[in-house]
Design a protein around this motif. Structure first.
Motif, short mmCIF file in Angstrom:
data_model
loop_
_atom_site.label_atom_id
_atom_site.label_comp_id
_atom_site.label_asym_id
_atom_site.label_seq_id
_atom_site.Cartn_x
_atom_site.Cartn_y
_atom_site.Cartn_z
N SER A 23 2.11 2.19 -3.31
CA SER A 23 1.03 2.31 -4.30
C SER A 23 1.02 1.15 -5.31
N TYR A 48 0.84 -1.21 0.00
CA TYR A 48 0.00 0.00 0.00
C TYR A 48 0.87 1.26 0.00
N TYR A 87 -12.37 -10.27 -1.74
CA TYR A 87 -10.98 -10.17 -2.16
C TYR A 87 -10.33 -11.54 -2.35
N THR A 142 -3.85 -2.72 -6.28
CA THR A 142 -4.79 -2.95 -5.17
C THR A 142 -5.33 -4.38 -5.13
N ILE A 144 -9.39 -0.07 -0.19
CA ILE A 144 -8.25 -0.82 0.34
C ILE A 144 -7.79 -0.19 1.65
N LYS A 145 -7.75 1.12 1.70
CA LYS A 145 -7.32 1.82 2.93
C LYS A 145 -8.27 1.52 4.08
N ARG A 200 -8.60 2.38 -4.27
CA ARG A 200 -7.58 2.60 -3.24
C ARG A 200 -8.19 3.03 -1.91
#
Length: 134
Positions: free
Chosen positions: A27, A24, A87, A30, A106-107, A103
């Motif tokens: 970057s 993460y 996922y 994902t 994902i965070k 993103r």
């Protein structure tokens, strides 16, 4: 209580979680981070079963696993488990319909996984630093 087995599950969970954090932070894709997050959450939840010497089901469905351990921990936002369950991938080959998770999502799951990991370590009275350095 089986502290050794719970530690084994949590150590493997940390491997997945720390990989997700690293990816993460740079970057990375994902979809790859998402798989690591799923496995971390799954192993973290299953550590309760290991601790109690219960049979660990061969399922990757986080909702099912949570139902087996919800007496040990309360997850306020169960929707995040539904998101993270998606996922998990059954196949290693590309599928046309599989898209990269956003993103921001994902965070959210990453933050949840980190909090869950810390909470479970605390509840099982396992020093997180022992796992991180293993």
């Amino acid at each position: 209580m089986n502290n050794v087995s719970a530690k084994e599950w949590l150590t493997k969970s940390w491997h997945n979680l720390s990989t997700a954090i690293l990816l993460y932070d740079v970057s990375h894709y994902t979809d790859i981070i998402a798989v690591e997050l799923h496995y971390s959450i799954e192993k973290t939840l299953k550590s309760f079963l290991a601790y109690s010497n219960q049979k660990i089901p061969k399922t990757h469905d986080l909702i099912e696993i949570y139902a087996l351990v919800d007496e040990n921990i309360t997850i306020e936002n169960e929707t995040i488990l539904s998101i993270a369950t998606k996922y998990h991938i059954e196949e290693s080959y590309p599928t046309v319909s599989r898209s990269l998770p956003e993103r921001y999502q994902i965070k959210e799951v990453l933050d949840f996984a980190m909090t869950l990991f810390d909470d479970v370590c605390t509840k099982l009275n396992i020093d997180k630093n022992d796992l991180i350095n293993a």
